[in-house]
Design a protein around this motif. Structure first.
Motif, PDB file in Angstrom:
ATOM      1  N   ARG A  89       9.458   1.801  -3.631  1.00 17.51           N
ATOM      2  CA  ARG A  89      10.653   1.272  -2.975  1.00 17.51           C
ATOM      3  C   ARG A  89      10.814  -0.224  -3.235  1.00 17.51           C
ATOM      4  O   ARG A  89      11.889  -0.703  -3.602  1.00 17.51           O
ATOM      5  CB  ARG A  89      10.564   1.524  -1.471  1.00 17.51           C
ATOM      6  N   GLU A  90       9.734  -0.983  -3.064  1.00 16.83           N
ATOM      7  CA  GLU A  90       9.826  -2.435  -3.171  1.00 16.83           C
ATOM      8  C   GLU A  90       9.871  -2.924  -4.618  1.00 16.83           C
ATOM      9  O   GLU A  90      10.487  -3.962  -4.905  1.00 16.83           O
ATOM     10  CB  GLU A  90       8.643  -3.091  -2.445  1.00 16.83           C
ATOM     11  N   THR A  91       9.239  -2.229  -5.524  1.00 14.47           N
ATOM     12  CA  THR A  91       9.160  -2.709  -6.908  1.00 14.47           C
ATOM     13  C   THR A  91      10.267  -2.168  -7.799  1.00 14.47           C
ATOM     14  O   THR A  91      10.571  -2.755  -8.841  1.00 14.47           O
ATOM     15  CB  THR A  91       7.806  -2.346  -7.547  1.00 14.47           C
ATOM     16  N   VAL A  92      10.877  -1.047  -7.403  1.00 19.22           N
ATOM     17  CA  VAL A  92      11.907  -0.433  -8.248  1.00 19.22           C
ATOM     18  C   VAL A  92      13.226  -0.287  -7.494  1.00 19.22           C
ATOM     19  O   VAL A  92      14.257  -0.837  -7.896  1.00 19.22           O
ATOM     20  CB  VAL A  92      11.438   0.944  -8.777  1.00 19.22           C
ATOM     21  N   LEU A  93      13.223   0.451  -6.393  1.00 25.39           N
ATOM     22  CA  LEU A  93      14.489   0.809  -5.757  1.00 25.39           C
ATOM     23  C   LEU A  93      15.211  -0.385  -5.135  1.00 25.39           C
ATOM     24  O   LEU A  93      16.425  -0.530  -5.287  1.00 25.39           O
ATOM     25  CB  LEU A  93      14.245   1.888  -4.698  1.00 25.39           C
ATOM     26  N   LYS A  94      14.481  -1.228  -4.438  1.00 24.31           N
ATOM     27  CA  LYS A  94      15.134  -2.381  -3.801  1.00 24.31           C
ATOM     28  C   LYS A  94      15.719  -3.343  -4.841  1.00 24.31           C
ATOM     29  O   LYS A  94      16.880  -3.772  -4.696  1.00 24.31           O
ATOM     30  CB  LYS A  94      14.164  -3.112  -2.888  1.00 24.31           C
TER      31      LYS A  94
ATOM     32  N   TYR B  99      18.853  -3.145   1.642  1.00 23.88           N
ATOM     33  CA  TYR B  99      18.300  -1.842   1.285  1.00 23.88           C
ATOM     34  C   TYR B  99      17.298  -1.393   2.342  1.00 23.88           C
ATOM     35  O   TYR B  99      16.352  -2.116   2.667  1.00 23.88           O
ATOM     36  CB  TYR B  99      17.625  -1.908  -0.082  1.00 23.88           C
ATOM     37  N   GLY B 100      17.530  -0.200   2.879  1.00 20.38           N
ATOM     38  CA  GLY B 100      16.650   0.295   3.933  1.00 20.38           C
ATOM     39  C   GLY B 100      15.679   1.357   3.488  1.00 20.38           C
ATOM     40  O   GLY B 100      14.833   1.800   4.285  1.00 20.38           O
ATOM     41  N   GLY B 101      15.789   1.829   2.268  1.00 16.66           N
ATOM     42  CA  GLY B 101      14.861   2.829   1.767  1.00 16.66           C
ATOM     43  C   GLY B 101      15.208   4.250   2.145  1.00 16.66           C
ATOM     44  O   GLY B 101      14.459   5.183   1.836  1.00 16.66           O
ATOM     45  N   ASP B 102      16.340   4.461   2.811  1.00 16.37           N
ATOM     46  CA  ASP B 102      16.694   5.813   3.247  1.00 16.37           C
ATOM     47  C   ASP B 102      17.441   6.587   2.167  1.00 16.37           C
ATOM     48  O   ASP B 102      17.637   7.804   2.289  1.00 16.37           O
ATOM     49  CB  ASP B 102      17.542   5.746   4.514  1.00 16.37           C
TER      50      ASP B 102
ATOM     51  N   ASP C 159       7.900   6.261  -1.904  1.00 17.55           N
ATOM     52  CA  ASP C 159       6.642   5.561  -1.680  1.00 17.55           C
ATOM     53  C   ASP C 159       6.933   4.067  -1.472  1.00 17.55           C
ATOM     54  O   ASP C 159       7.805   3.513  -2.153  1.00 17.55           O
ATOM     55  CB  ASP C 159       5.744   5.751  -2.903  1.00 17.55           C
ATOM     56  N   PRO C 160       6.279   3.396  -0.533  1.00 12.56           N
ATOM     57  CA  PRO C 160       6.594   1.984  -0.267  1.00 12.56           C
ATOM     58  C   PRO C 160       6.500   1.078  -1.496  1.00 12.56           C
ATOM     59  O   PRO C 160       7.319   0.161  -1.660  1.00 12.56           O
ATOM     60  CB  PRO C 160       5.555   1.584   0.798  1.00 12.56           C
ATOM     61  N   VAL C 161       5.512   1.325  -2.346  1.00 10.75           N
ATOM     62  CA  VAL C 161       5.381   0.489  -3.545  1.00 10.75           C
ATOM     63  C   VAL C 161       6.559   0.723  -4.476  1.00 10.75           C
ATOM     64  O   VAL C 161       7.169  -0.210  -5.010  1.00 10.75           O
ATOM     65  CB  VAL C 161       4.050   0.767  -4.262  1.00 10.75           C
TER      66      VAL C 161
ATOM     67  N   GLN D 158       0.838  -1.187   0.000  1.00  6.06           N
ATOM     68  CA  GLN D 158       0.000   0.000   0.000  1.00  6.06           C
ATOM     69  C   GLN D 158       0.878   1.244   0.000  1.00  6.06           C
ATOM     70  O   GLN D 158       1.912   1.294   0.671  1.00  6.06           O
ATOM     71  CB  GLN D 158      -0.907   0.018   1.253  1.00  6.06           C
ATOM     72  N   SER D 159       0.472   2.227  -0.771  1.00  9.29           N
ATOM     73  CA  SER D 159       1.197   3.491  -0.780  1.00  9.29           C
ATOM     74  C   SER D 159       1.017   4.204   0.549  1.00  9.29           C
ATOM     75  O   SER D 159       0.003   4.059   1.224  1.00  9.29           O
ATOM     76  CB  SER D 159       0.686   4.383  -1.918  1.00  9.29           C
ATOM     77  N   GLY D 160       2.039   4.961   0.945  1.00  9.97           N
ATOM     78  CA  GLY D 160       1.997   5.713   2.187  1.00  9.97           C
ATOM     79  C   GLY D 160       1.851   7.191   1.924  1.00  9.97           C
ATOM     80  O   GLY D 160       1.162   7.619   1.006  1.00  9.97           O
ATOM     81  N   ASP D 161       2.560   7.987   2.731  1.00 12.73           N
ATOM     82  CA  ASP D 161       2.526   9.440   2.608  1.00 12.73           C
ATOM     83  C   ASP D 161       3.152   9.855   1.285  1.00 12.73           C
ATOM     84  O   ASP D 161       4.348   9.645   1.053  1.00 12.73           O
ATOM     85  CB  ASP D 161       3.297  10.050   3.787  1.00 12.73           C
ATOM     86  N   ARG D 162       2.347  10.457   0.407  1.00 12.89           N
ATOM     87  CA  ARG D 162       2.832  10.805  -0.926  1.00 12.89           C
ATOM     88  C   ARG D 162       3.805  11.982  -0.910  1.00 12.89           C
ATOM     89  O   ARG D 162       4.376  12.310  -1.933  1.00 12.89           O
ATOM     90  CB  ARG D 162       1.643  11.108  -1.841  1.00 12.89           C
ATOM     91  N   SER D 163       4.009  12.618   0.238  1.00 13.72           N
ATOM     92  CA  SER D 163       4.950  13.732   0.301  1.00 13.72           C
ATOM     93  C   SER D 163       6.352  13.279   0.671  1.00 13.72           C
ATOM     94  O   SER D 163       7.287  14.067   0.638  1.00 13.72           O
ATOM     95  CB  SER D 163       4.471  14.781   1.314  1.00 13.72           C
TER      96      SER D 163
END
Length: 501
Positions: free
Chosen positions: A18-23, A80-83, A14-16, A5-10
């Motif tokens: 992060r998990e589908t692209v960045l990680k 990957y921590g997403g930071d 975004d969690p989605v 689920q997407s979180g705070d758009r600001s």
């Protein structure tokens, strides 16, 4: 794992996203490109110090920190921590933590992730191409050995799936060799494009700093810098050239593999694989299944498909820096290299092990009347007939022998005499012994001593040329490897010198 689920758009990321692209990108970079990124950092640092863009003290602090990071950080253990956005920013953040933002931030002077990306992608591609070329040279050597060993070994050559003429296994293998040599040349030509360094192009237009792009290319082991800076970040023909050449290579290798499968069938039986390469049916104990050829065929096809997919991904993409040509596309392409290397290893071993069943070849040549072309030719040369008339006589002989389930040398002479008398109106000069020579496969080969033919002198001359080509491939590979070794040693030495300041 449930649906993200997407979180705070600001807040980034975004969690989605992060998990589908960045990680996945982070994991791919630490697995495939960490070493190349380290080398880029070191080479860029050396250049910045040598050109005076960084002073010795700044360069020394960065060199010591980068050296410590190399010793202390195992990319395989990173999570990957997403930071941060990606692996590059993760390592830059760690560098700043160690030496401070002021010093740590100076390493990125006069460069961009655009030129960094294509540099580390090329550094990742070069060893794969070199590994492929080494395997191809091994296959080429095995083919030359097989062609030399079986220079005089007769086989039936097929056209349209039917027996056509006798040739030698050495002559057939020589045809494979010539295509392979051209394929290696195409791979080498693609490699020469990969071997041009993009670093220094920065985002698009180079930089206002007095950088030395030739020095960076030298330190990284490239042949030279890629000249146009826009081309460095936009012209991904190094990628298309490599995978186009790869697709052609394995498409070409798949064709003789299909022949070998056909030749090893029970009905043809002219190619024999030893038991180590043969699988027996689980229910039919009489079967000898030549499964290496099936695996070679479908794995070659898989390699072609993967290579073409890389090229197709770039169709109608913009002529600029873009993610389409970057890490995940390269990682998909690496699968083509992985499967292709399996093909080359298996094909090399199979070529070394396979042998021609000369008894079956002799039977098939005789029963198929495959030498009948030379009968027609000899009638032209020795009886003075026009070729079309000679062809009609030879055709009559072949039809009669095949219809009677006979053999040409044993049963063809009476039919030949009758056909000759019917078409020409006189008896031929050739007696039974001369006729047997006319339709002999050995004589068929011996007279075909033209350039490129299967006769021993012609084939020996070709094999000498193939050995020279292999020698040149080996020489160029040694020179490229030495350049890389020298560059690595030079880079390490300069970094150590800078670190001592």
């Amino acid at each position: 794992m449930g649906t993200l689920q997407s979180g705070d758009r600001s807040q980034f990321p975004d969690p989605v996203f992060r998990e589908t692209v960045l990680k996945p990108l982070f994991d791919g970079a630490r697995h495939h490109h960490a070493e190349a990124l380290r080398r880029i950092d070191f080479a860029h640092l050396v250049m910045l110090v040598e050109t005076g863009i960084l002073d010795p003290a700044q360069g020394g602090a960065l060199a010591r920190a980068l050296g410590a990071m190399e010793r202390e950080i195992d990319p395989a253990t990173l999570v990957y921590g997403g930071d941060v956005e990606d692996y590059f920013f993760h390592m830059e953040k760690e560098l700043k933590r160690r030496v401070g933002a002021d010093i740590g931030g100076r390493l990125h002077t006069a460069r961009s992730r655009n030129d960094i990306d294509h540099t580390f992608l090329k550094l990742g591609l070069l060893p794969r191409i070199d590994g492929l070329l080494a395997a191809l040279r091994g296959l080429l050597g095995a083919l030359i050995e097989a062609a030399t060993r079986d220079r005089d070994t007769l086989i039936v050559a097929y056209t349209h799936g039917q027996p056509a003429q006798p040739t030698t296994y050495g002559h057939y293998i020589a045809a494979m060799i010539e295509v392979l040599i051209r394929d290696i040349q195409r791979i080498e030509a693609a490699r020469s494009i990969v071997d041009l360094c993009p670093l220094g192009a920065a985002a698009i237009t180079t930089t206002g700093f007095q950088t030395d792009r030739h020095r960076v290319a030298e330190l990284l082991g490239f042949a030279a810098p890629l000249q146009n800076s826009y081309s460095c970040i936009a012209a991904v023909d190094y990628l298309t050239a490599t995978y186009d050449a790869l697709a052609l290579l394995f498409l070409h290798l798949g064709r003789p593999v299909q022949d070998f499968l056909f030749w090893s069938s029970f009905e043809v039986g002219q190619l024999y694989l030893p038991n180590a390469f043969v699988q027996i049916s689980s229910i039919m104990p009489q079967k000898r299944n030549p499964v290496p050829f099936e695996h070679l065929r479908h794995l070659s096809g898989q390699t072609v498909g993967r290579a073409r997919a890389v090229v197709d991904l770039l169709h109608n993409t913009p002529f600029t820096d873009m993610t389409d040509s970057e890490a995940e596309t390269h990682e998909m392409g690496y699968q083509a290299f992985d499967v292709g290397l399996r093909v080359l290893a298996l094909l090399t071993a199979t070529i070394e092990a396979a042998r021609i069943d000369s008894e079956r070849v002799a039977v098939n040549l005789d029963r198929s009347c495959a030498t009948i072309t030379e009968l027609a030719d000899r009638l032209v040369r020795e009886e003075g007939l026009p070729f079309r008339l000679a062809h009609e006589i030879a055709a009559d002989v072949a039809r009669a022998v095949v219809a009677a389930s006979g053999t040409l040398r044993q049963d063809g002479y009476p039919t030949f005499v009758a056909a000759f008398e019917r078409h020409v109106g006189r008896r031929p000069a050739a007696d039974q012994m001369a006729f047997a020579d006319m339709v002999s496969p050995e004589a068929f080969i011996a007279v075909r001593d033209r350039f490129g033919g299967p006769a021993p002198a012609a084939l020996d001359a070709a094999l000498a040329g193939y050995r020279l080509a292999l020698g040149e491939f080996d020489r160029r590979a040694r020179e490229a490897a030495q350049r890389r070794t020298d560059a690595s040693d030079m880079l390490r030495r300069r970094v150590e010198e800078i670190a001592r300041v």
